[in-house]
Scaffold this active site. Structure first.
Site, mmCIF file in Angstrom:
data_model
loop_
_atom_site.group_PDB
_atom_site.id
_atom_site.type_symbol
_atom_site.label_atom_id
_atom_site.label_comp_id
_atom_site.label_asym_id
_atom_site.label_seq_id
_atom_site.Cartn_x
_atom_site.Cartn_y
_atom_site.Cartn_z
ATOM 1 N N ARG A 68 -12.835 39.777 -50.626
ATOM 2 C CA ARG A 68 -11.453 39.040 -50.507
ATOM 3 C C ARG A 68 -10.664 39.800 -49.804
ATOM 4 O O ARG A 68 -9.521 39.025 -49.404
ATOM 5 C CB ARG A 68 -11.080 39.037 -52.151
ATOM 6 C CG ARG A 68 -9.679 38.278 -52.246
ATOM 7 C CD ARG A 68 -9.605 37.777 -53.682
ATOM 8 N NE ARG A 68 -9.862 38.581 -54.763
ATOM 9 C CZ ARG A 68 -8.958 39.820 -55.151
ATOM 10 N NH1 ARG A 68 -7.789 40.022 -54.608
ATOM 11 N NH2 ARG A 68 -9.322 40.713 -56.146
ATOM 12 N N TYR A 122 -0.142 14.822 -42.613
ATOM 13 C CA TYR A 122 -1.286 14.721 -43.449
ATOM 14 C C TYR A 122 -0.726 14.455 -44.926
ATOM 15 O O TYR A 122 0.080 15.278 -45.389
ATOM 16 C CB TYR A 122 -2.419 15.757 -43.472
ATOM 17 C CG TYR A 122 -3.488 15.585 -44.442
ATOM 18 C CD1 TYR A 122 -4.261 14.387 -44.435
ATOM 19 C CD2 TYR A 122 -3.703 16.880 -45.158
ATOM 20 C CE1 TYR A 122 -5.232 14.423 -45.528
ATOM 21 C CE2 TYR A 122 -4.879 16.669 -46.155
ATOM 22 C CZ TYR A 122 -5.666 15.584 -46.312
ATOM 23 O OH TYR A 122 -6.698 15.567 -47.110
ATOM 24 N N ASP A 195 0.209 22.631 -37.404
ATOM 25 C CA ASP A 195 -1.094 22.298 -37.785
ATOM 26 C C ASP A 195 -1.646 21.380 -36.442
ATOM 27 O O ASP A 195 -1.282 20.422 -36.199
ATOM 28 C CB ASP A 195 -1.072 21.117 -39.085
ATOM 29 C CG ASP A 195 -2.356 20.806 -39.412
ATOM 30 O OD1 ASP A 195 -3.294 20.833 -38.719
ATOM 31 O OD2 ASP A 195 -2.423 20.265 -40.423
ATOM 32 N N LYS A 220 -12.570 20.025 -39.613
ATOM 33 C CA LYS A 220 -12.686 19.056 -38.818
ATOM 34 C C LYS A 220 -13.305 19.653 -37.227
ATOM 35 O O LYS A 220 -14.353 19.890 -37.375
ATOM 36 C CB LYS A 220 -11.300 18.454 -38.616
ATOM 37 C CG LYS A 220 -10.399 18.490 -39.915
ATOM 38 C CD LYS A 220 -11.167 17.654 -40.696
ATOM 39 C CE LYS A 220 -10.181 17.016 -42.066
ATOM 40 N NZ LYS A 220 -10.938 16.984 -43.086
HETATM 41 C C1 LIG Z 1 -3.994 17.380 -40.171
HETATM 42 C C2 LIG Z 1 -4.936 17.982 -41.332
HETATM 43 N N1 LIG Z 1 -4.308 18.976 -41.776
HETATM 44 C C3 LIG Z 1 -4.908 19.736 -42.761
HETATM 45 C C4 LIG Z 1 -5.857 19.009 -43.473
HETATM 46 C C5 LIG Z 1 -6.550 19.765 -44.882
HETATM 47 O O1 LIG Z 1 -7.764 20.433 -44.463
HETATM 48 P P1 LIG Z 1 -8.886 20.533 -45.581
HETATM 49 O O2 LIG Z 1 -9.379 19.273 -45.942
HETATM 50 O O3 LIG Z 1 -9.682 21.348 -44.871
HETATM 51 O O4 LIG Z 1 -8.201 20.999 -46.676
HETATM 52 C C6 LIG Z 1 -6.253 18.032 -43.093
HETATM 53 C C7 LIG Z 1 -7.410 17.026 -43.849
HETATM 54 O O5 LIG Z 1 -7.821 16.163 -43.782
HETATM 55 C C8 LIG Z 1 -5.817 17.076 -42.092
HETATM 56 O O6 LIG Z 1 -6.116 15.919 -41.583
#
Ligand SMILES: Cc1ncc(COP(=O)(O)O)c(C=O)c1O
Length: 408
Positions: A68, A122, A195, A220
């Site tokens: 951890r 998102y 992000d 992704k």
């Molecule tokens: C732009 C973006 N940020 C964060 C996330 C969250 O990622 P996770 O599904 O790995 O938690 C997503 C998920 O689709 C996303 O499209």
């Protein structure tokens, strides 16, 4: 030495830094190293000298002690991401949402503090802020980050601990002016969190444009094969990683070693995949743009895109990403469902950035957490479909779209 290409970095970054084992027998004193970092499933680590263990607990070194707190396989993936993002360090998480949460907490999001975020982030990021953090006493305000005056006024009014934006927004594909937003954040004393999931470091390295934390859903493009859930935050200074890790030692939202290994393996082909995915997306977006059943195409590579010039300056003019969204003319939920069910090659799966071409209906999945009125206000209509271009042949993707559109 001049900076290595991202193709070179992707293959080698993070490997062979921590895995040297001393030879035994007549060759004692020399060592060997595995080419690929192994998966360290061990949760605990023992030290010959307990003073060394004590030094780890005291934070004087970052050697492994308990998974951890850190793990060699995870560290290798983190080093690779830091290198690709042009950062000093990175911390990996169990998901992209955990990474966003960790970054926000480390930036100071707590009761009494404020956070400003792009209005079209998102859906789960929106809900994390609007529901979870707001319910814990954080003041949350959403702004249109394309309107720099509105951003500046909001930052000056709230003096937030953080401004959060996506390089390319989900699902409307708006491009954020990262250098301008970084300047406004810092003038207001806020941490700028970006992000970079949609763009990936192949298109853009936000740390170089003034971002403080660069977040990815590693699920992704970084992982790229639809087989690993993970997240990561890259930072410009090692002490920022230590701050993230202090929070995460308590959250425990760690990326597991096996997942880190898979994500690191995916990373090696990231530039190859993204290059081809961007090429396919550009071809598909042009085709959709001339189709009579398609009302509007959102793709930063189209000259009609409102921020095409900004995208060209941020991404270098060769690639514009592999995500597209488009409005089916006169369509609502029922027509979009019929279209998605008619697809044969393209997978209607709730993810993006994979080697496979994928579609998603934001109103049903990624942005379900938003009420219909909020969705409409930010431009997510009932006929909007999101497409993530894969690495197949562009012509095959178009043939599938063509036959599916015929059912409408
Ligand atoms: C732009 C973006 N940020 C964060 C996330 C969250 O990622 P996770 O599904 O790995 O938690 C997503 C998920 O689709 C996303 O499209």
């Amino acid at each position: 030495m001049s900076e290595q290409s991202i193709f070179t970095l992707a293959v080698h970054a993070g490997e062979r830094s921590t895995e040297t084992t001393p030879l035994t027998g007549p060759d004692a004193g020399r060592s060997y190293t595995p080419v690929v970092t192994p998966v360290h499933h061990s949760v605990g680590y023992i030290y010959e000298d307990t003073e060394d263990l004590d030094a780890v607990f005291a934070g004087a070194s970052e050697n492994p002690v308990y998974t951890r707190y850190g793990n060699p396989t995870v560290n290798a993936f983190e080093a690779a991401v830091a290198s690709l993002e042009g950062g000093a360090a990175a911390l990996a998480y169990s998901s992209g949402m955990a990474a966003l949460h960790g970054a926000l907490l480390a930036a100071g999001a707590r009761a009494g503090a404020a956070v400003v975020a792009a209005q079209d982030v998102y859906g789960a990021t929106y809900a994390l802020l609007d529901r979870l953090l707001a319910s814990q006493g954080v003041t949350v305000r959403f702004v249109d980050v394309a309107d720099l005056h509105a951003v500046s006024a909001t930052l000056q009014e709230l003096r937030p601990v953080a401004l959060l934006a996506e390089t390319v927004s989900n699902p409307l594909l708006k491009v954020a002016d990262l250098p301008a937003l970084a300047r406004l954040s810092h003038e207001a004393g806020a941490t700028f969190i970006v992000d970079n999931t949609f763009a990936s470091p192949v298109l853009c390295r936000p740390l170089r444009l003034g971002a403080d934390y660069v977040v990815h859903s590693a699920t992704k493009y970084l992982g790229g094969h639809g087989d690993v859930l993970g997240g990561v935050v890259a930072v410009g200074r090692p002490e920022m990683r230590r701050a993230l890790n202090e929070v995460n030692k308590l959250l425990g939202a760690n990326l597991a070693p096996q997942e880190a290994w898979l994500a690191h393996r995916g990373l090696k082909t990231l530039p190859l995949r993204v290059e081809r995915q961007c090429r396919n997306a550009a071809i598909v977006a042009e085709w959709l743009n001339t189709h009579p059943q398609v009302e509007k195409v959102n793709y930063p590579g189209l000259s009609s895109h409102a921020q095409h010039a900004l995208a060209t300056s941020l991404f270098g003019g060769e690639r514009y990403g592999a995500m597209i969204s488009f409005d089916l003319a006169g369509a609502g939920r029922a027509e979009v469902f019929r279209f998605m069910e008619a697809l044969r090659l393209i997978q209607p799966a709730t993810t993006l950035g994979d080697v496979y071409t994928l579609t998603l209906y934001p109103a049903m999945s990624s942005h379900r957490a938003l009420d219909p009125e909020t969705r409409r206000r930010i431009g997510i209509g009932d006929g909007l479909v999101r497409l993530s271009a894969g690495i197949e042949e562009a012509e095959d993707i178009i043939l599938d779209l063509k036959q599916a559109l015929r059912v409408l």
